[in-house]
Design a protein around this motif. Structure first.
Motif, PDB file in Angstrom:
ATOM      1  N   ILE A 461       2.696  -2.776  -8.612  1.00  0.00           N
ATOM      2  CA  ILE A 461       1.919  -1.810  -7.852  1.00  0.00           C
ATOM      3  C   ILE A 461       1.512  -0.697  -8.812  1.00  0.00           C
ATOM      4  N   HIS A 462       0.217  -0.532  -9.012  1.00  0.00           N
ATOM      5  CA  HIS A 462      -0.282   0.477  -9.940  1.00  0.00           C
ATOM      6  C   HIS A 462      -0.407   1.831  -9.247  1.00  0.00           C
ATOM      7  N   ASP A 463      -0.157   2.879 -10.005  1.00  0.00           N
ATOM      8  CA  ASP A 463      -0.285   4.232  -9.464  1.00  0.00           C
ATOM      9  C   ASP A 463      -1.653   4.425  -8.818  1.00  0.00           C
ATOM     10  N   GLY A 492       7.993   6.918  -4.521  1.00  0.00           N
ATOM     11  CA  GLY A 492       6.532   7.015  -4.500  1.00  0.00           C
ATOM     12  C   GLY A 492       5.824   5.782  -3.986  1.00  0.00           C
ATOM     13  N   VAL A 493       6.568   4.780  -3.517  1.00  0.00           N
ATOM     14  CA  VAL A 493       5.962   3.544  -3.021  1.00  0.00           C
ATOM     15  C   VAL A 493       6.241   3.424  -1.531  1.00  0.00           C
ATOM     16  N   THR A 494       5.205   3.110  -0.760  1.00  0.00           N
ATOM     17  CA  THR A 494       5.352   2.852   0.663  1.00  0.00           C
ATOM     18  C   THR A 494       4.972   1.407   0.953  1.00  0.00           C
ATOM     19  N   ALA A 495       5.449   0.907   2.079  1.00  0.00           N
ATOM     20  CA  ALA A 495       5.165  -0.476   2.478  1.00  0.00           C
ATOM     21  C   ALA A 495       4.772  -0.500   3.945  1.00  0.00           C
ATOM     22  N   GLU A 496       3.699  -1.225   4.255  1.00  0.00           N
ATOM     23  CA  GLU A 496       3.248  -1.414   5.628  1.00  0.00           C
ATOM     24  C   GLU A 496       3.379  -2.896   5.976  1.00  0.00           C
ATOM     25  N   TYR A 497       3.940  -3.182   7.140  1.00  0.00           N
ATOM     26  CA  TYR A 497       4.101  -4.568   7.545  1.00  0.00           C
ATOM     27  C   TYR A 497       4.387  -4.618   9.041  1.00  0.00           C
ATOM     28  N   ASP A 498       4.096  -5.771   9.620  1.00  0.00           N
ATOM     29  CA  ASP A 498       4.374  -6.027  11.029  1.00  0.00           C
ATOM     30  C   ASP A 498       5.416  -7.132  11.127  1.00  0.00           C
ATOM     31  N   PRO A 499       6.097  -7.226  12.264  1.00  0.00           N
ATOM     32  CA  PRO A 499       7.000  -8.367  12.452  1.00  0.00           C
ATOM     33  C   PRO A 499       6.223  -9.684  12.409  1.00  0.00           C
ATOM     34  N   ILE A 500       6.917 -10.749  12.069  1.00  0.00           N
ATOM     35  CA  ILE A 500       6.334 -12.083  12.179  1.00  0.00           C
ATOM     36  C   ILE A 500       6.458 -12.490  13.641  1.00  0.00           C
ATOM     37  N   THR A 512       1.725   0.502  -1.371  1.00  0.00           N
ATOM     38  CA  THR A 512       0.860   1.521  -1.960  1.00  0.00           C
ATOM     39  C   THR A 512       1.712   2.465  -2.796  1.00  0.00           C
ATOM     40  N   ALA A 513       1.260   2.728  -4.027  1.00  0.00           N
ATOM     41  CA  ALA A 513       1.952   3.680  -4.906  1.00  0.00           C
ATOM     42  C   ALA A 513       1.170   4.979  -4.942  1.00  0.00           C
ATOM     43  N   ALA A 514       1.877   6.088  -4.836  1.00  0.00           N
ATOM     44  CA  ALA A 514       1.239   7.394  -4.940  1.00  0.00           C
ATOM     45  C   ALA A 514       0.612   7.558  -6.325  1.00  0.00           C
ATOM     46  N   PRO A 515      -0.409   8.401  -6.450  1.00  0.00           N
ATOM     47  CA  PRO A 515      -1.074   8.552  -7.753  1.00  0.00           C
ATOM     48  C   PRO A 515      -0.137   8.935  -8.884  1.00  0.00           C
ATOM     49  N   GLU A 516       0.915   9.681  -8.599  1.00  0.00           N
ATOM     50  CA  GLU A 516       1.834  10.114  -9.644  1.00  0.00           C
ATOM     51  C   GLU A 516       3.211   9.469  -9.494  1.00  0.00           C
ATOM     52  N   LEU A 564      13.141  -9.682  -5.048  1.00  0.00           N
ATOM     53  CA  LEU A 564      11.821  -9.747  -5.671  1.00  0.00           C
ATOM     54  C   LEU A 564      11.729  -8.681  -6.750  1.00  0.00           C
ATOM     55  N   ALA A 565      11.266  -9.071  -7.936  1.00  0.00           N
ATOM     56  CA  ALA A 565      11.111  -8.113  -9.035  1.00  0.00           C
ATOM     57  C   ALA A 565       9.858  -7.279  -8.783  1.00  0.00           C
ATOM     58  N   LEU A 566      10.038  -5.979  -8.573  1.00  0.00           N
ATOM     59  CA  LEU A 566       8.935  -5.074  -8.247  1.00  0.00           C
ATOM     60  C   LEU A 566       8.805  -4.033  -9.342  1.00  0.00           C
ATOM     61  N   ALA A 567       7.574  -3.776  -9.772  1.00  0.00           N
ATOM     62  CA  ALA A 567       7.323  -2.788 -10.810  1.00  0.00           C
ATOM     63  C   ALA A 567       6.248  -1.818 -10.362  1.00  0.00           C
ATOM     64  N   VAL A 568       6.450  -0.557 -10.694  1.00  0.00           N
ATOM     65  CA  VAL A 568       5.411   0.465 -10.536  1.00  0.00           C
ATOM     66  C   VAL A 568       4.829   0.714 -11.920  1.00  0.00           C
ATOM     67  N   ALA A 569       3.500   0.609 -12.027  1.00  0.00           N
ATOM     68  CA  ALA A 569       2.841   0.670 -13.333  1.00  0.00           C
ATOM     69  C   ALA A 569       1.778   1.761 -13.354  1.00  0.00           C
TER      70      ALA A 569
END
Length: 807
Positions: A461-463, A492-500, A512-516, A564-569
């Protein structure tokens, strides 16, 4: 936690070595291998990462505990040196490792941890007389180019015990099927080992010397293939190397007496089985923790250690909280079955060719039970065949290969009395390593989460940007809604999702990653909670990380990850967004959406756009924004399955190694506002006619717009007709040319574009027909035409031959 899986059948089919390619989900950096391929626990090891776009490396991501990284030193864009500190108690065997840069995170490669001092092979060692002298109780790393053989020598005395294991395919680089051969002092072949069952295509053996002198060990590819990436780790010494164990499981976190098989020097040993594998379930609003069903059976690794050392790689064991019953011979017949409590686990060994083992259970509560053989998946060579018999000894059912070579049968117990369970080998083989475990457990709901279309098992997830994954729920024995719980989101990272939803299989998670937001990494937990009546079934992520693939998208070797390997870039050099549509999409139609790009100064690469996921009923196209342009149209259409609602859509952008998603925009879908009822008419070449279309108005709209007929064939034309919301009938004049095609012309439809907020909303429907005939011959025309009255003047027009009377 990671776990190894592989397809043995697929391994036997592939004839060429195939490298896993970097998938599109990997953001900027690429990783091909690391050298050395492993290290000794309790030491520090400098490791070189080989790949591309690594010059901004900042950290290393480990899927399992026990190794830490420091002293990251970039050599160039394709090489980075890192110091690994391997803990003394680090689990032995393969571990998944990734490199993280400021622009993303790589796919995973394998780093294997051993217990012995290690070094690299010394060439030349490709002939018996060039064998490299090797100290026992050491590990050597080497590579087998095509048709190469590596030889090693060491001294043994009569009665000395020698243990050997090679890791090759389990290193995950390429399909490398190693073969081991041991030669005595006179050059006689004493051992030839290939494809040890519990090690996939890798090999291991234990040998007791029958003569004094220098012995030589050969390592090669089984068919004398190989390649520049055919790396191996060879372990040689006096360490314990069981090739199977029995029993194959026990209760979690308890003492278990284990008999080690395949290494005659090893005595039975008491081991402590692992505890429950699932991490605690966090508090969730609206769910009573006491109502959550936690998985109660697992396959977990164990380390085998003795006073002679530690086995180079781990064994697998089952942990289930049920009674365990060992077979009591003779139990080859239904009448001689070993009586066991159930639910429970039944353990045994198919000890010789043709052997059959039978267990019996009595007093079972009526209901459904899963009877599962665990053998090949735990490393046994057994190819099980399972049969279950009713109290009258008639067959209830059976199975051969439900899960790989292992058997599973769902038994419905609806009678009182004694049921029997029979197991044997499909090819009537047997031997001391043919161990098995049968579990007979009541059917319970099960849940397993995975991420679709994401073989690397990572997300960047990029800034200031977004990305998404598509999460799937693998339900067993229930179909209700599955709620998601995420743990481990970076700052600085948020996640939006609905139930299956009930009956649904997947849902997107939109990050979504915040700009900073700080550049960082995280092990993301994706927990599912499936509602089953008043209870909830918990299931963690079980993600396949493909390491070796081949033809037809076949997995040859993979490991499983529960995070899951997650990175903020860093922010990408461009941003894209969809211009929000100002008018709805109606079912059965489509139109272009505009996508705009904002570029950093100097960035002029082409940008590829696609819809990586769309709600049901929506279908999108692809597009490319040339480097000298800042916008493009991309197609979107809606079907009836989209319903009447507002959806959230986004596009995925790929360029210069960056992959991310646009912000979401709302898109409304509606049913058609009106319906054209187009009739079937007939005419003939050169004869004009009229087509009367009735209009069913369903939704109010404003304005006057031109309706037209579509799907008219060549030579048949009609003029558009104006219509409003009050129009109920449209009269279309039909002009038929003399050279129009003869025959039935179907699917003639009405079509109108109604402008809303400056955007056209298309309404198209109807399925009419125009049939065109050739004129009748002259002799038939005379018969078909009515006779003119004597006192009626003849019309002043050319003679016309027709089957249609003049009116």
């Amino acid at each position: 936690m990671t776990r190894i899986i592989a397809s043995r059948a697929a391994l036997l089919l592939l004839t060429a070595a195939l490298l896993l390619t970097e998938a599109a989900f990997a953001s900027n950096p690429a990783l091909s291998t690391i050298l050395p391929r492993g290290g000794q626990r309790g030491t520090e090891q400098v490791v070189t990462f080989h790949g591309g776009r690594l010059s901004d490396a900042v950290d290393v991501y480990f899927h399992s505990p026990g190794i830490t990284a420091s002293d990251i030193a970039v050599q160039d864009d394709g090489h980075v040196n890192v110091k690994f500190t391997i803990a003394p108690d680090c689990p032995v065997g393969p571990q998944l490792v990734r490199m993280r840069t400021r622009t993303g995170i790589t796919s995973a490669v394998v780093f294997s941890v051993g217990n012995l001092p290690q070094h690299n092979e010394t060439e030349p060692n490709s002939r018996l007389d060039e064998a490299e002298a090797l100290a026992l109780n050491s590990t050597v790393e080497g590579v087998i180019p095509s048709e190469d053989v590596d030889y090693y020598s060491f001294d043994l005395k009569t009665g000395d015990r020698l243990a050997v294991e090679v890791e090759a395919i389990r290193l995950g680089g390429m399909l490398f099927d190693p073969k081991l051969r041991l030669f005595g002092p006179e050059g006689h072949e004493r051992v030839s080992e290939d494809d040890t069952a519990m090690m996939l295509q890798d090999a291991a053996f234990v040998y007791t010397a029958i003569e004094d002198g220098t012995h030589r060990l050969a390592v090669s590819e089984a068919s004398y293939g190989g390649g520049g990436s055919a790396y191996y780790r060879l372990h040689v010494g006096t360490f314990p190397r069981p090739l199977m164990e029995s029993p194959l499981g026990g209760k979690p976190a308890s003492d278990l007496e284990v008999r080690w098989i395949g290494d005659p020097a090893l005595a039975a040993q008491t081991v402590t089985t692992p505890g429950p594998a699932m991490a605690p379930v966090p508090a969730v609003d609206g769910i009573d923790p006491a109502a959550i069903l936690i998985p109660d059976n697992y396959t977990q690794p164990i380390v085998m250690a003795s006073d002679t050392g530690v086995a180079p790689t781990q064994l697998n064991i089952r942990t289930v909280d049920v009674p365990v019953t060992a077979e009591v011979e003779p139990n080859n017949e239904l009448a001689a079955a070993t009586l066991a409590p159930a639910p429970g686990a039944f353990e045994g060994v198919i000890q010789e060719p043709g052997d059959v083992d039978v267990f019996a259970v009595e007093g079972l509560p009526h209901g459904n039970y899963d009877v599962r053989v665990w053998a090949r998946e735990l490393g046994s060579p057994l190819d099980s065949v399972l049969n279950v018999y009713k109290p009258d000894n008639s067959g209830l059912g059976g199975n051969d290969d439900a899960v790989g070579a292992d058997s599973v049968f769902r038994a419905t117990i609806d009678q009182d009395g004694r049921y029997t369970i029979r197991v044997t080998d499909h090819l009537s083989r047997g031997g001391e390593k043919f161990a098995y475990r049968i579990e007979m457990l009541p059917v319970k709901p099960k849940l397993q989460m995975s991420v679709l279309n994401n073989r690397p098992g990572n997300v960047t997830i990029h800034d200031g940007a977004s990305n998404f994954i598509l999460v799937s729920a693998g339900r067993q024995d229930f179909n209700e809604e599955v709620r998601l719980v995420l743990e481990g989101l970076p700052e600085g990272v948020t996640a939006e999702y609905d139930p299956i939803p009930t009956g649904g299989t997947s849902t997107p998670i939109y990050f979504t990653a915040a700009p900073e937001a700080p550049v960082a990494q995280s092990a993301l937990r994706i927990l599912g909670l499936g509602q089953t009546g008043e209870q909830w079934t918990a299931g963690d992520l079980n993600q396949e990380i493909r390491l070796i693939t081949g033809n037809n998208d076949t997995t040859f070797y993979a490991m499983q990850a529960d995070r899951l390997a997650l990175a903020v870039a860093d922010a990408p050099p461009f941003r894209v967004h969809i211009v929000p549509p100002q008018a709805p999409f109606v079912h059965g139609t489509g139109r272009a959406l505009k996508v705009e790009v904002e570029r950093n100064e100097g960035f002029a690469d082409e940008i590829a756009l696609s819809f990586p996921w769309l709600p049901g009923g929506l279908k999108g196209g692809t597009a490319k924004i040339p480097g000298d342009q800042n916008s493009v149209d991309i197609w979107m259409e809606a079907a009836g399955a989209a319903g009447e609602q507002t959806h959230q859509i986004f596009v995925q952008a790929e360029s210069a190694g960056y992959t991310f998603c646009s912000p979401k925009v709302p898109l409304e879908t509606q049913a058609q506002w009106l319906a054209f009822n187009v009739p079937a008419i007939e005419t003939e070449l050169g004869k004009n006619t009229e087509l009367v279309v009735t209009v069913e108005q369903r939704t109010a709209w404003e304005g006057t717009f031109n309706a037209q007929l579509i799907s008219l064939p060549r030579g048949i034309t009609s003029e558009p007709q104006p219509m409003t919301k009050d129009t109920t009938e449209l009269n279309f004049p039909i002009t038929v040319a003399a050279d129009a095609p003869v025959g039935k012309h179907e699917r003639i439809a009405g079509d109108v574009y109604i402008e809303v907020n400056g955007e056209p909303v298309r309404q198209a429907s109807g399925s009419g027909q125009i049939t065109v005939y050739e004129p009748l011959p002259a002799e038939l025309q005379a018969q078909a035409a009515p006779e003119a009255k004597a006192d009626e003047p003849k019309p002043d027009e050319p003679e016309r031959k027709t089957r249609f009377p003049k009116s």
